[in-house]
Design a protein around this motif. Structure first.
Motif, PDB file in Angstrom:
ATOM      1  N   TYR A  95       0.671  -1.345  -0.077  1.00  0.00           N
ATOM      2  CA  TYR A  95       0.009  -0.066   0.121  1.00  0.00           C
ATOM      3  C   TYR A  95       1.136   1.099   0.118  1.00  0.00           C
ATOM      4  CZ  TYR A  95      -3.470   3.400   1.700  1.00  0.00           C
ATOM      5  OH  TYR A  95      -4.219   4.729   2.144  1.00  0.00           O
ATOM      6  N   GLY A  96       1.684   1.433   0.799  1.00  0.00           N
ATOM      7  CA  GLY A  96       2.631   2.378   1.075  1.00  0.00           C
ATOM      8  C   GLY A  96       3.568   2.763  -0.348  1.00  0.00           C
ATOM      9  N   MET A  97       4.197   1.705  -0.859  1.00  0.00           N
ATOM     10  CA  MET A  97       4.943   1.862  -1.966  1.00  0.00           C
ATOM     11  C   MET A  97       4.211   2.553  -3.169  1.00  0.00           C
ATOM     12  SD  MET A  97       7.572  -1.152  -2.237  1.00  0.00           S
ATOM     13  CE  MET A  97       6.233  -2.272  -2.747  1.00  0.00           C
ATOM     14  N   CYS A  98       2.722   1.847  -3.426  1.00  0.00           N
ATOM     15  CA  CYS A  98       1.980   2.443  -4.455  1.00  0.00           C
ATOM     16  C   CYS A  98       1.302   3.887  -4.027  1.00  0.00           C
ATOM     17  CB  CYS A  98       0.925   1.430  -4.719  1.00  0.00           C
ATOM     18  SG  CYS A  98       1.517  -0.108  -5.671  1.00  0.00           S
ATOM     19  N   ARG A  99       1.247   4.211  -2.942  1.00  0.00           N
ATOM     20  CA  ARG A  99       0.529   5.384  -2.684  1.00  0.00           C
ATOM     21  C   ARG A  99       1.673   6.457  -2.862  1.00  0.00           C
ATOM     22  NH1 ARG A  99      -3.917   6.921   1.219  1.00  0.00           N
ATOM     23  NH2 ARG A  99      -3.752   9.233   1.487  1.00  0.00           N
ATOM     24  N   VAL A 142      -1.964  -7.534  -4.986  1.00  0.00           N
ATOM     25  CA  VAL A 142      -2.694  -6.703  -6.093  1.00  0.00           C
ATOM     26  C   VAL A 142      -3.442  -5.732  -5.616  1.00  0.00           C
ATOM     27  CG1 VAL A 142      -4.030  -6.699  -8.269  1.00  0.00           C
ATOM     28  CG2 VAL A 142      -2.256  -8.546  -7.800  1.00  0.00           C
ATOM     29  N   ILE A 143      -4.235  -6.180  -5.002  1.00  0.00           N
ATOM     30  CA  ILE A 143      -5.147  -5.232  -4.111  1.00  0.00           C
ATOM     31  C   ILE A 143      -4.727  -4.418  -3.136  1.00  0.00           C
ATOM     32  CG2 ILE A 143      -7.136  -5.245  -2.369  1.00  0.00           C
ATOM     33  CD1 ILE A 143      -8.010  -6.575  -5.331  1.00  0.00           C
ATOM     34  N   ALA A 144      -3.671  -4.556  -2.442  1.00  0.00           N
ATOM     35  CA  ALA A 144      -3.041  -3.775  -1.750  1.00  0.00           C
ATOM     36  C   ALA A 144      -2.423  -2.680  -2.570  1.00  0.00           C
ATOM     37  CB  ALA A 144      -1.998  -4.452  -0.653  1.00  0.00           C
ATOM     38  N   CYS A 145      -1.724  -3.030  -3.572  1.00  0.00           N
ATOM     39  CA  CYS A 145      -1.044  -2.174  -4.545  1.00  0.00           C
ATOM     40  C   CYS A 145      -2.181  -1.262  -5.129  1.00  0.00           C
ATOM     41  CB  CYS A 145      -0.296  -2.709  -5.594  1.00  0.00           C
ATOM     42  SG  CYS A 145       1.151  -3.584  -4.922  1.00  0.00           S
ATOM     43  N   LEU A 146      -3.385  -1.588  -5.294  1.00  0.00           N
ATOM     44  CA  LEU A 146      -4.275  -0.799  -5.822  1.00  0.00           C
ATOM     45  C   LEU A 146      -4.888   0.102  -5.100  1.00  0.00           C
ATOM     46  CD1 LEU A 146      -6.294  -3.193  -8.446  1.00  0.00           C
ATOM     47  CD2 LEU A 146      -4.780  -1.227  -8.918  1.00  0.00           C
ATOM     48  N   ALA A 147      -5.101  -0.296  -3.808  1.00  0.00           N
ATOM     49  CA  ALA A 147      -5.438   0.379  -2.738  1.00  0.00           C
ATOM     50  C   ALA A 147      -4.734   1.643  -2.330  1.00  0.00           C
ATOM     51  CB  ALA A 147      -5.797  -0.267  -1.442  1.00  0.00           C
ATOM     52  N   GLY A 148      -3.598   1.390  -2.518  1.00  0.00           N
ATOM     53  CA  GLY A 148      -2.695   2.564  -2.176  1.00  0.00           C
ATOM     54  C   GLY A 148      -2.483   3.470  -3.369  1.00  0.00           C
ATOM     55  N   MET A 149      -2.426   3.027  -4.639  1.00  0.00           N
ATOM     56  CA  MET A 149      -2.707   3.783  -5.909  1.00  0.00           C
ATOM     57  C   MET A 149      -3.609   4.897  -5.810  1.00  0.00           C
ATOM     58  SD  MET A 149      -2.096   2.778  -9.808  1.00  0.00           S
ATOM     59  CE  MET A 149      -0.271   2.214  -9.186  1.00  0.00           C
ATOM     60  N   VAL A 150      -4.953   4.310  -5.499  1.00  0.00           N
ATOM     61  CA  VAL A 150      -6.228   4.976  -5.446  1.00  0.00           C
ATOM     62  C   VAL A 150      -6.378   5.917  -4.042  1.00  0.00           C
ATOM     63  CG1 VAL A 150      -7.014   3.488  -6.865  1.00  0.00           C
ATOM     64  CG2 VAL A 150      -7.821   3.142  -4.599  1.00  0.00           C
ATOM     65  N   LYS A 151      -5.271   5.630  -3.524  1.00  0.00           N
ATOM     66  CA  LYS A 151      -5.379   6.275  -1.975  1.00  0.00           C
ATOM     67  C   LYS A 151      -6.639   5.906  -0.964  1.00  0.00           C
ATOM     68  CE  LYS A 151      -2.126  10.086  -3.199  1.00  0.00           C
ATOM     69  NZ  LYS A 151      -1.556   9.448  -4.071  1.00  0.00           N
TER      70      LYS A 151
END
Length: 215
Positions: A95-99, A142-151
């Motif tokens: 989450y943190g990396m993608c956010r 995948v979901i954790a990455c997307l959650a971070g990307m969409v903040k």
């Protein structure tokens, strides 16, 4: 459509290492193999197990086998705590990396319109999506990455992550602790308990956020 493509791309990035090295990792990190490997690190076995669960974000490490090995070595309680912590830290890292990409980078990757759609999805049902994803293959990362990307709201993400990770960690640690006598029961619990926890917690959170009635 770009968001769907991004979802598929992230899934592919997670799956490719499994296709290349998956058999080797599966042989090394079967429950028995993982237990022997962790035992070789003596008093630091717990830290190595924790590191493996976090590395599962990047490498094709069968996390549930590591959780079972931790249960075998430390019992269901301590092994469950370590397993749950590893799953939580892995999710927070993704989450943190993608956010950290920032809004502009996220729009370039997903597209402005699709990013808004993702934001609406995760604002409405993100808690359920994150909670359920923890016990599915590939999807947790995948979901954790997307959650971070969409903040996605961090507090909601963190609570949903905990609701999904804690039952999973304790269930598979329990499998290792009891010698695989009731794997179906433990797996069933890891599937059923997370959404139940999120349902309870989400309602408690909504009650706290609701404005108090004026006298």
């Amino acid at each position: 459509m770009r968001l769907l493509g991004l979802f598929l791309l992230l899934g592919l990035l997670v799956i490719v290492p499994f296709l290349i090295w998956g058999d080797n990792f599966a042989a090394l990190f079967s429950t028995e193999g993982a237990a022997r490997w962790l035992e070789g690190h003596g008093t630091w076995a717990w830290a190595v197990g924790l590191a493996l669960l976090i590395a599962d974000l990047f490498l094709p490490i069968p996390g549930t086998a590591v959780m079972s090995a931790l249960g075998y070595l430390y019992g269901w309680l301590v092994g469950g705590l370590i397993s749950a912590m590893g799953s939580i830290l892995s999710g927070l890292l993704a989450y943190g990396m993608c956010r950290a990409l920032g809004r502009r980078a996220a729009e370039r990757i997903a597209g402005a319109e699709d990013l808004k759609k993702g934001e609406r999805l995760f604002s409405r049902a993100g808690g359920w999506v994150v909670t359920w994803s923890r016990w599915l293959p590939v999807l947790p990362e995948v979901i954790a990455c997307l959650a971070g990307m969409v903040k996605m709201n961090f507090a909601v993400f963190a609570v949903a992550l905990i609701c999904g990770s804690v039952p999973l960690g304790f269930a598979f640690a329990a499998i290792g602790d009891v010698g695989h006598e009731s794997p179906a029961l433990a797996f069933g619990a890891s599937v059923a308990v997370p959404p139940l926890l999120w349902w309870i917690v989400s309602r408690l959170m909504k009650r706290r956020e609701a404005p108090a009635e004026e006298p």
